[in-house]
Design a protein around this motif. Sequence first.
Motif: not given
Length: 346
Positions: A288-307
């Motif tokens: 989509k041609g954004f200047d920047v993408i802000l990604a939210e940090r996930f809860p650090s448990a289970g598959i959240g750690k992998t994400i």
Amino acid sequence: MITKKIEEAIESLNNNNLVAIPTETVYGLAGNAFNEKAVEKIFALKERPLHNPLIVHIKSYEYLEEVAKDIPKVAIDLAKSFWPGPLTLVLNKKDIVPDIVTAGKDTVAIRVPNHPLTLEVLENLDFPLAAPSANPFSTISPTTTEHVESYFGNNLEVILEGGTCEKGIESTIIGFEDEYPIIYRLGSLSIEEIENRIGKVYTKNKNDVSPAAPGMLSRHYAPKTEMVLIDEPKSKLKYFPNKNVGVLSFKDQLKSLHPDDQEVLSKAGDLNEAAKNLYAAMHRLDSKGFDVILAERFPSAGIGKTINDKLERATKKEEKLESEVELIKDLEKDIIINTVFPGIIP
Ligand code: TXA
Ligand code: MG
């Protein structure tokens, strides 16, 4: 070409050509693991450095001893528990596996993928399949045939349609050092699931591992757009006043941003659903041609750690972006810059 015909896939593979295959994790770029010419084609099409070894996909646990030897008991336990499934085991290799597959290492990475079409293809071949993820080196992995086609177009004759990948993130890789299991790459199988089965396992610290080793390159899975990993995108939007910003979040849509400019990975707050949607959402935001993408940090448990691990690698900055890093630093000290841009700012 995208096709549903498994006969076309089988024929191509028997001719030592490449086929994109569906798995439960991500699509693979597959070729005859016992044929050097076929494996060379994989490295060439993916533009992957020859020192980065491939995973060998076998049809069942029973086939394991064809390709591996000196298998530790705990590896057998893991294989029996989680195959077919998103677990890759790194074991001592047998001579039948060509050096090009393992990048000259004495070990080979092996898994049984859990997808009915690919298992049927494997049943019909008399060799296993070497397959990395079906994306050019260091880009976002594909979870649909459209992703694969957008990367390789007509350079790939057969793309086997198997739907959207169920797990959406690569397999978890485990190696053995003095027979002790060590996680080399976080993936779709969570540490908790593994530890419930075999007890405590160690994870190789990212910083300990040289880039030539286990798929732990620090910059990986990366969109072309700059991406920043932060705890709470909502409160950080104001620090990018003159930028065209996209947001990737876990469960909450931001009211202050147009819905088209954001991707919510799981409205229900389900980590597995979020993992399944992660790469497709990154592909969409990146287009989509954004200047920047802000990604939210996930809860650090289970598959959240992998994400979080995948997001950290996707946001790892290269030297040339240092000026922008400085700019953001000036704007707001409380963005946890050192985790967002590891290694750049002391
Ligand atoms: O889910 C998956 O694992 C997908 C699907 C297609 O099966 N495949 C995949 O392959 O992610 P690839 O090539 O993108 O990642 C394989 C990783 C590489 O980072 C490589 O370094 C590591 O496995 N690897 C392969 N052989 C190894 C070995 N002998 N020792 C250590 N690491 C190895
Ligand atoms: Mg890959």
